[in-house]
Design a protein around this motif. Structure first.
Motif, PDB file in Angstrom:
ATOM      1  N   GLY A   1      14.002 -16.111 -28.533  1.00  9.51           N
ATOM      2  CA  GLY A   1      15.125 -16.329 -27.920  1.00  9.51           C
ATOM      3  C   GLY A   1      15.711 -14.858 -27.842  1.00  9.51           C
ATOM      4  O   GLY A   1      15.282 -13.391 -27.244  1.00  9.51           O
ATOM      5  N   THR A   2      16.377 -14.598 -28.855  1.00  6.54           N
ATOM      6  CA  THR A   2      17.228 -13.595 -28.930  1.00  6.54           C
ATOM      7  C   THR A   2      16.343 -12.706 -29.915  1.00  6.54           C
ATOM      8  O   THR A   2      16.875 -11.589 -30.588  1.00  6.54           O
ATOM      9  N   ASP A   3      15.166 -13.075 -30.538  1.00 10.11           N
ATOM     10  CA  ASP A   3      14.061 -11.969 -30.951  1.00 10.11           C
ATOM     11  C   ASP A   3      13.294 -11.779 -30.480  1.00 10.11           C
ATOM     12  O   ASP A   3      12.005 -12.351 -30.019  1.00 10.11           O
ATOM     13  N   PRO A   4      13.177 -10.562 -29.713  1.00  8.25           N
ATOM     14  CA  PRO A   4      11.558 -10.064 -28.453  1.00  8.25           C
ATOM     15  C   PRO A   4      10.097  -9.760 -29.407  1.00  8.25           C
ATOM     16  O   PRO A   4       9.793 -10.318 -28.395  1.00  8.25           O
ATOM     17  N   GLY A   5      10.033  -9.787 -30.190  1.00 13.34           N
ATOM     18  CA  GLY A   5       9.334  -9.187 -30.984  1.00 13.34           C
ATOM     19  C   GLY A   5       9.340  -7.563 -30.723  1.00 13.34           C
ATOM     20  O   GLY A   5       9.962  -6.678 -30.178  1.00 13.34           O
ATOM     21  N   ALA A   6       8.277  -7.162 -30.753  1.00 11.48           N
ATOM     22  CA  ALA A   6       7.281  -5.836 -29.927  1.00 11.48           C
ATOM     23  C   ALA A   6       7.840  -5.907 -28.836  1.00 11.48           C
ATOM     24  O   ALA A   6       7.503  -6.286 -27.551  1.00 11.48           O
ATOM     25  N   GLN A   7       8.236  -4.783 -28.291  1.00 12.92           N
ATOM     26  CA  GLN A   7       8.182  -4.251 -26.390  1.00 12.92           C
ATOM     27  C   GLN A   7       7.238  -2.401 -26.559  1.00 12.92           C
ATOM     28  O   GLN A   7       7.674  -1.961 -27.431  1.00 12.92           O
ATOM     29  N   GLY A   8       6.915  -2.885 -24.816  1.00 15.42           N
ATOM     30  CA  GLY A   8       5.994  -1.580 -24.899  1.00 15.42           C
ATOM     31  C   GLY A   8       5.598  -1.727 -23.068  1.00 15.42           C
ATOM     32  O   GLY A   8       5.520  -3.429 -23.327  1.00 15.42           O
ATOM     33  N   ASN A   9       5.720  -0.615 -22.815  1.00 19.58           N
ATOM     34  CA  ASN A   9       5.015  -0.683 -21.446  1.00 19.58           C
ATOM     35  C   ASN A   9       5.868  -1.829 -20.422  1.00 19.58           C
ATOM     36  O   ASN A   9       4.515  -2.131 -19.679  1.00 19.58           O
ATOM     37  N   GLY A  10       6.990  -2.323 -20.811  1.00 20.40           N
ATOM     38  CA  GLY A  10       7.369  -2.948 -19.607  1.00 20.40           C
ATOM     39  C   GLY A  10       7.216  -4.461 -19.900  1.00 20.40           C
ATOM     40  O   GLY A  10       7.485  -5.822 -19.517  1.00 20.40           O
ATOM     41  N   LEU A  11       7.013  -4.441 -21.686  1.00 21.24           N
ATOM     42  CA  LEU A  11       6.037  -5.967 -22.105  1.00 21.24           C
ATOM     43  C   LEU A  11       6.795  -6.409 -23.075  1.00 21.24           C
ATOM     44  O   LEU A  11       7.368  -5.423 -24.159  1.00 21.24           O
ATOM     45  N   LYS A  12       7.553  -8.115 -23.379  1.00 16.33           N
ATOM     46  CA  LYS A  12       7.845  -8.366 -24.563  1.00 16.33           C
ATOM     47  C   LYS A  12       6.890  -9.119 -25.266  1.00 16.33           C
ATOM     48  O   LYS A  12       6.850  -9.553 -25.115  1.00 16.33           O
ATOM     49  N   GLU A  13       7.114  -9.293 -26.772  1.00 19.13           N
ATOM     50  CA  GLU A  13       5.646  -9.627 -27.111  1.00 19.13           C
ATOM     51  C   GLU A  13       6.164 -11.251 -26.925  1.00 19.13           C
ATOM     52  O   GLU A  13       5.589 -11.976 -27.412  1.00 19.13           O
ATOM     53  N   LYS A  14       7.436 -11.246 -26.843  1.00 23.86           N
ATOM     54  CA  LYS A  14       7.857 -12.698 -27.057  1.00 23.86           C
ATOM     55  C   LYS A  14       6.864 -13.566 -26.527  1.00 23.86           C
ATOM     56  O   LYS A  14       6.447 -14.555 -25.833  1.00 23.86           O
ATOM     57  N   ASP A  15       6.941 -12.976 -25.002  1.00 23.72           N
ATOM     58  CA  ASP A  15       6.430 -13.416 -23.679  1.00 23.72           C
ATOM     59  C   ASP A  15       4.778 -13.696 -23.555  1.00 23.72           C
ATOM     60  O   ASP A  15       3.877 -14.766 -23.272  1.00 23.72           O
ATOM     61  N   ILE A  16       3.861 -12.683 -24.226  1.00 24.58           N
ATOM     62  CA  ILE A  16       3.037 -12.841 -23.959  1.00 24.58           C
ATOM     63  C   ILE A  16       2.862 -13.857 -25.132  1.00 24.58           C
ATOM     64  O   ILE A  16       1.717 -14.959 -24.938  1.00 24.58           O
ATOM     65  N   ASN A  17       2.922 -14.096 -26.462  1.00 26.45           N
ATOM     66  CA  ASN A  17       2.381 -14.963 -26.756  1.00 26.45           C
ATOM     67  C   ASN A  17       3.239 -16.156 -26.824  1.00 26.45           C
ATOM     68  O   ASN A  17       2.186 -17.102 -27.392  1.00 26.45           O
ATOM     69  N   LEU A  18       4.113 -16.663 -25.713  1.00 31.85           N
ATOM     70  CA  LEU A  18       4.434 -17.592 -25.159  1.00 31.85           C
ATOM     71  C   LEU A  18       2.741 -18.139 -23.984  1.00 31.85           C
ATOM     72  O   LEU A  18       3.235 -19.968 -24.176  1.00 31.85           O
ATOM     73  N   ASP A  19       3.419 -16.860 -23.373  1.00 31.43           N
ATOM     74  CA  ASP A  19       2.258 -17.503 -22.672  1.00 31.43           C
ATOM     75  C   ASP A  19       0.506 -17.826 -23.123  1.00 31.43           C
ATOM     76  O   ASP A  19      -0.110 -18.725 -22.435  1.00 31.43           O
ATOM     77  N   ILE A  20       0.274 -17.126 -23.967  1.00 34.27           N
ATOM     78  CA  ILE A  20      -1.344 -17.436 -24.364  1.00 34.27           C
ATOM     79  C   ILE A  20      -1.698 -18.673 -24.945  1.00 34.27           C
ATOM     80  O   ILE A  20      -2.110 -20.253 -25.305  1.00 34.27           O
TER      81      ILE A  20
END
Length: 267
Positions: free
Chosen positions: A11-30
C-alpha cells in the motif's frame, strides 16, 4: 500446520526500492507463490496472508492477526537494501532465542533449503529485535531475499522463474520443518502443468506472464529445449490432481488465453 504468511510492506509503504523495483511487489509475488505451492500440493496446511494485494497494514495488525488465528509459524518475506554494494540472502529469528531453540531449528532447515535454490550469496542466519519476530506468539522467521538496490540481485528479482525458485525453497524448508505431507492421489507419479503459451522470444513470454499476473493468475517462464531449439514456455500452475488442473485451465481460458492446455508429465 497453520502458516501466517506476511509479505512485508504494501500500500502506502513501498519498502526498499531500486533498479525500477519496489520491495512490496517482490515480497507479495514470492509470498503468493509460496501459498499456491502449499495449497496445491500439500494436505493439512492452512495459510493466512497478511495481504494478498497492494494494501496497507500495520505491523501491529499483522502480529495481532497471526496471534488471534493461532498460527503455528509466522513467515515474513522481505527484500533488503543498503548502498548498492551489498548483496545476498539472510534470514532472522528473534534476538532473545537460543541457537538450540525450536525456532532456531526451523531457521536452520529453511535457510538451508532456500540457499540451495536462490542463486544468492549466503549472508547467514541472523537474529534481530524486529516487531514481527518479537510480538508473534508462535515461532517466527523473516527472510531477506536479496538486495533490491544491487544490480545482480535485482536482475534475479525481475525474473519470475527465480521468484518461483525462491518460493519453492521456502516451501521445501517448511515441509521438512513441520513434516507436512504431499497430497496423495491415484496418479501421484504424474504432474499436470497448465501451459499458457510457448514462445521463441523471452520478451513475448514475459509479456504473457505480466498479463496473467495482472489477472491474478500466478505464472512464470520455464525454459525448455525442444529438438535443439530453446522455447520459453509460460506455466500457470502445476497440479498432482487432473481435476485441479482442469479448474485452473478454465480460469486461464476465461482470461483470454484460449489456446492454453494441460501438459501431463511423469515425475
Amino acid at each position: 500446520m497453520k502458516l501466517y504468511l506476511d509479505p512485508g510492506h504494501g500500500g502506502t509503504d513501498p519498502g526498499a526500492q531500486g533498479n525500477g523495483l519496489k520491495e512490496k511487489d517482490i515480497n507479495l509475488d514470492i509470498a503468493l507463490r509460496i501459498r499456491n505451492i502449499l495449497l496445491n500440493n500439500y494436505d493439512n496446511v492452512d495459510v493466512l496472508m497478511s495481504r494478498t494485494g497492494d494494501t496497507t497494514k500495520s505491523l501491529e495488525q499483522r502480529t495481532n492477526e497471526a496471534n488471534a488465528w493461532g498460527a503455528d509459524f509466522y513467515l515474513a518475506i522481505h527484500c533488503n537494501a543498503f548502498n548498492g554494494s551489498a548483496q545476498g540472502y539472510e534470514d532472522y529469528i528473534h534476538s532473545s532465542l537460543s541457537d538450540s531453540s525450536t525456532t532456531a531449528t526451523y531457521q536452520n532447515i529453511i535457510h538451508a533449503e532456500v540457499v540451495k535454490l536462490n542463486q544468492l550469496v549466503d549472508r547467514g542466519k541472523k537474529k534481530a529485535n524486529f516487531h514481527v519476530l518479537r510480538e508473534s506468539s508462535m515461532s517466527a522467521m523473516l527472510s531477506e531475499n536479496g538486495f533490491i538496490d544491487n544490480s545482480h540481485d535485482a536482475a534475479l528479482m525481475k525474473d519470475p522463474t527465480w521468484r518461483q525458485r525462491v518460493a519453492q525453497g521456502h516451501v521445501n524448508g517448511l515441509e521438512k520443518s513441520f513434516n507436512i505431507q504431499r497430497k496423495q492421489t491415484n496418479d501421484t507419479d504424474t504432474v499436470y502443468k497448465i501451459i499458457a503459451g510457448s514462445f521463441k522470444s523471452r520478451g513475448n513470454a514475459d509479456q504473457r506472464v505480466d498479463f496473467l499476473n495482472s489477472q491474478n493468475i500466478e505464472s512464470y517462464v520455464d525454459t525448455v529445449i525442444i529438438s535443439g531449439e530453446t522455447w520459453y514456455r509460460v506455466q500457470a500452475g502445476a497440479f498432482s490432481s487432473r481435476e485441479n488442473a482442469e479448474r485452473r485451465l478454465t480460469v486461464v481460458k476465461n482470461a483470454g488465453i484460449t489456446d492454453a492446455y494441460i501438459l501431463s508429465e511423469k515425475i
